[in-house]
Design a protein around this motif. Structure first.
Motif, PDB file in Angstrom:
ATOM      1  N   UNK A 105      -1.323  -6.884 -81.703  1.00  0.00           N
ATOM      2  CA  UNK A 105      -1.851  -5.576 -80.908  1.00  0.00           C
ATOM      3  C   UNK A 105      -1.855  -4.435 -81.164  1.00  0.00           C
ATOM      4  N   UNK A 106      -2.709  -3.363 -80.872  1.00  0.00           N
ATOM      5  CA  UNK A 106      -3.117  -1.438 -81.721  1.00  0.00           C
ATOM      6  C   UNK A 106      -1.278  -0.824 -80.975  1.00  0.00           C
ATOM      7  N   UNK A 107      -1.959  -1.098 -79.586  1.00  0.00           N
ATOM      8  CA  UNK A 107      -0.052  -0.987 -78.581  1.00  0.00           C
ATOM      9  C   UNK A 107       1.340  -0.687 -79.508  1.00  0.00           C
ATOM     10  N   UNK A 108       1.630  -2.475 -79.940  1.00  0.00           N
ATOM     11  CA  UNK A 108       2.633  -2.762 -80.369  1.00  0.00           C
ATOM     12  C   UNK A 108       3.173  -1.588 -81.600  1.00  0.00           C
ATOM     13  N   UNK A 109       2.059  -1.649 -82.836  1.00  0.00           N
ATOM     14  CA  UNK A 109       1.664  -0.707 -83.428  1.00  0.00           C
ATOM     15  C   UNK A 109       1.979   0.332 -83.784  1.00  0.00           C
ATOM     16  N   UNK A 110       1.462   1.003 -82.566  1.00  0.00           N
ATOM     17  CA  UNK A 110       1.529   2.496 -82.097  1.00  0.00           C
ATOM     18  C   UNK A 110       3.379   2.723 -81.681  1.00  0.00           C
ATOM     19  N   UNK A 111       3.661   1.711 -81.182  1.00  0.00           N
ATOM     20  CA  UNK A 111       5.362   1.762 -80.974  1.00  0.00           C
ATOM     21  C   UNK A 111       5.990   1.484 -82.312  1.00  0.00           C
ATOM     22  N   UNK A 112       5.850   1.115 -83.131  1.00  0.00           N
ATOM     23  CA  UNK A 112       6.556   0.063 -84.039  1.00  0.00           C
ATOM     24  C   UNK A 112       6.466   1.730 -85.322  1.00  0.00           C
ATOM     25  N   UNK A 113       4.920   2.516 -85.075  1.00  0.00           N
ATOM     26  CA  UNK A 113       5.306   3.760 -86.384  1.00  0.00           C
ATOM     27  C   UNK A 113       6.074   4.756 -85.964  1.00  0.00           C
ATOM     28  N   UNK A 114       5.855   4.674 -83.967  1.00  0.00           N
ATOM     29  CA  UNK A 114       6.727   5.782 -83.892  1.00  0.00           C
ATOM     30  C   UNK A 114       8.701   5.820 -83.618  1.00  0.00           C
ATOM     31  N   UNK A 115       8.518   4.143 -84.529  1.00  0.00           N
ATOM     32  CA  UNK A 115       9.951   3.958 -84.734  1.00  0.00           C
ATOM     33  C   UNK A 115      10.572   3.315 -83.562  1.00  0.00           C
ATOM     34  N   UNK A 116       9.788   3.246 -82.343  1.00  0.00           N
ATOM     35  CA  UNK A 116      10.248   1.766 -81.464  1.00  0.00           C
ATOM     36  C   UNK A 116      10.863  -0.051 -81.552  1.00  0.00           C
ATOM     37  N   UNK A 117      11.758   0.042 -80.757  1.00  0.00           N
ATOM     38  CA  UNK A 117      11.629  -1.239 -81.338  1.00  0.00           C
ATOM     39  C   UNK A 117      10.566  -2.359 -80.205  1.00  0.00           C
ATOM     40  N   UNK A 118      10.756  -4.045 -80.981  1.00  0.00           N
ATOM     41  CA  UNK A 118       9.765  -4.232 -79.488  1.00  0.00           C
ATOM     42  C   UNK A 118      10.938  -5.630 -79.345  1.00  0.00           C
ATOM     43  N   UNK A 119      10.741  -5.537 -78.150  1.00  0.00           N
ATOM     44  CA  UNK A 119      11.509  -6.869 -77.712  1.00  0.00           C
ATOM     45  C   UNK A 119      10.075  -7.254 -76.319  1.00  0.00           C
ATOM     46  N   UNK A 120       9.660  -8.966 -77.080  1.00  0.00           N
ATOM     47  CA  UNK A 120       8.787  -9.177 -76.166  1.00  0.00           C
ATOM     48  C   UNK A 120       9.190 -10.777 -75.872  1.00  0.00           C
ATOM     49  N   UNK A 121       8.438 -11.256 -74.821  1.00  0.00           N
ATOM     50  CA  UNK A 121       8.294 -13.048 -75.251  1.00  0.00           C
ATOM     51  C   UNK A 121       7.058 -13.219 -75.732  1.00  0.00           C
TER      52      UNK A 121
END
Lengths: 69, 466
Positions: B101-117
């Motif tokens: 998903x785009x939101x995830x990509x956006x978060x990653x590009x900003x340097x944020x980590x992703x935690x999800x189920x």
């Protein structure tokens, strides 16, 4: 208490201790009966702590009462 | 089995309390363990994804990551700068070429980590996911995700839960065993007392309860035993009382009946003889009246319905009056009454008329059982707190074995000669009760053939006290 009642009570305690021992040893994968018995002894020790505390408290109370008289 | 029993209620309550503690503690333990385990897995995933991200940032070699992941049996997928999966983890819904998903990509590009189920739409398997951005010198190359099957985590947690339940059942069994013994031990004395009181209520007054402890239960057992003893004594004295009273009433009635019949049928020789018989009838009826009066007084005292007219009285005056009254009788028998009263004794708080009755009874008794000699009455202060009065005679005396019983109702020392001396057999019982009810004590000492001495003690109290 009748003998049958004592047998019933002791059986409950023995079953309880066995359940606790199995529960405590199963994660450690005991290799021999020795591990099982060792854990049983340790659980008995923990079970005996309240009895020991009650006994010591009772003795202290009894001694204090004796001194007051 | 009867459920409405103290042992069941006591045992049930203890078990209930145990469960009240055990169940929340079990639940909380499970929550702590599950939370701890999930956190550990999440931390591991985070660490792993960070390492892969760092590796990819420095090497730009996704194929090496795939190989390492396969070697370590870790599920990994890598996305490029457009969010397209370039290394797949072998899960159908996350195959190569699909986009995150785009939101995830956006978060990653900003340097944020992703935690999800994540739930695989084909197999329905749930995964715990940790994603990290691949960045080098502020340049964004994509992201790397590490997955862990929730099923595996769940299995481990489930196993621990099963063991917790097993240990809970074990603890419950131990509690049941101990509770059974404790509730039986605690309720046994109560059950014994209940059975004993039922027996006592049915009339088996010999029943006694074993006193095993010194607490309230022991005290209750003592109280039940005392009650049984009192009831037994009451029953014995009541039967004895009825036997005595019927005997005491029958004797004068027989006299009166016999002599009345003689007079009625004219079975006498002279007028003097007739008068003698009438005199006997009169004496016996007077004796009967006296007996009934005494019985009435005694029963009132024993029921606690006896009222005293308490006031400050001078005992010396009372004793002088009594000796004056009894003087005639003593003179008739050729006895002397000697009185020794200490002067200026304090007054005592008592009923004057009843005190007179006490001393009249004692002095008349002394006269009745003395053939010669002196009746000696002495009053003095024995110590700062009491007055002592001795009533001593030189009469026939009372044997030592009889002394403990002389204050009992209808007790007579010489049963065969008792009627010769007169009296109802209630005098000393009344004296004893009157003295006790006015706060005094009475003791007796005697020597056969030499005389008897009654010692009365009354407490001295200040006028403010009563």
């Amino acid at each position: 208490m009748k003998r049958l009642e004592w047998i019933i009570a002791i059986s409950f305690v023995v079953i309880g201790l066995s359940c606790l021992t199995m529960s405590a040893t199963s994660m450690m994968k005991p290799e021999s009966i020795h591990d099982y018995l060792n854990m049983l002894m340790r659980i008995c020790l923990w079970t005996g702590i309240p009895v020991l505390i009650a006994g010591i408290t009772y003795l202290i109370f009894k001694r204090n009462r004796g001194n007051k008289r | 089995m009867k459920w409405n029993r103290i042992v069941v209620k006591l045992g049930g309550t203890i078990i209930l309390l145990f469960l009240v503690v055990l169940l929340p503690v079990g639940f909380v333990t499970n929550q702590i363990f599950s939370g701890f385990y999930f956190n550990k897995v999440q931390e591991n995933l985070d660490q792993l994804s960070s390492r892969y991200a760092d590796f990819l940032a420095s090497t730009q070699n996704p194929a090496a990551v795939k190989m390492m992941a396969e070697f370590s049996q870790v599920l990994v997928y890598v996305v490029d700068v457009d969010g397209q999966i370039i290394v797949d983890p072998g899960i159908e819904s996350l195959s190569k070429g699909t986009h995150v998903p785009n939101e995830e990509l956006e978060a990653l590009s900003k340097g944020s980590a992703i935690k999800k189920e994540y739930k695989d739409s084909f197999t329905g398997i749930r995964y715990l996911v940790s994603g990290k951005p691949i960045k080098n010198s502020n340049l964004f190359y994509g992201g790397v995700y590490v997955l862990s099957s929730m099923e595996g985590i769940g299995q481990s947690v489930q196993k621990v839960q099963d063991l917790l339940i097993l240990s809970g059942i074990g603890a419950f069994f131990i509690a049941v065993g101990f509770t059974f013994v404790i509730s039986r031990k605690l309720s046994n004395p109560l059950i014994q007392m209940e059975q004993a009181t039922r027996k006592i209520a049915k009339g088996d007054l010999e029943t006694r309860v074993d006193v095993v402890s010194k607490d309230e239960i022991g005290s209750l057992a003592y109280a039940i035993n005392d009650l049984a003893v009192d009831l037994q004594r009451y029953r014995d004295t009541r039967s004895e009382f009825f036997a005595n009273i019927s005997h005491e009433l029958r004797t004068p009635m027989t006299y009166m009946e016999g002599y009345a019949k003689v007079v009625k049928e004219g079975l006498y020789q002279t007028e003097e003889e007739r008068n003698q018989y009438l005199d006997i009838i009169y004496q016996e009826s007077a004796r009967l009246t006296h007996l009934i009066h005494d019985l009435f007084e005694l029963s009132k005292m024993e029921e606690g319905k006896f009222s005293f007219n308490l006031e400050w009285i001078d005992l010396s005056e009372v004793i002088e009056q009594v000796t004056l009254k009894a003087g005639l009788k003593a003179k008739e028998k050729g006895l002397e009454i000697s009185v020794d009263l200490q002067k200026d004794l304090p007054m005592i708080y008592a009923d004057g008329l009843r005190m007179e009755q006490v001393f009249l009874n004692l002095i008349e008794n002394a006269i009745r059982y003395s053939e010669k000699g002196t009746v000696f009455v002495q009053m003095k202060r024995s110590n700062s707190s009491e007055i002592l009065i001795n009533v001593e005679d030189t009469g026939i005396g009372i044997p030592q074995t009889e002394l403990p019983y002389i204050f009992d109702r209808f007790y007579r020392v010489e049963k065969s000669r008792s009627r010769d001396f007169g009296g109802t057999g209630l005098g000393l019982a009344i004296v004893n009760r009157l003295v006790e009810l006015q706060g005094g004590t009475i003791e007796v000492s005697s020597q056969v053939g030499h005389g008897t001495c009654f010692v009365l003690r009354f407490p001295l109290i200040s006028k403010e006290e009563p």
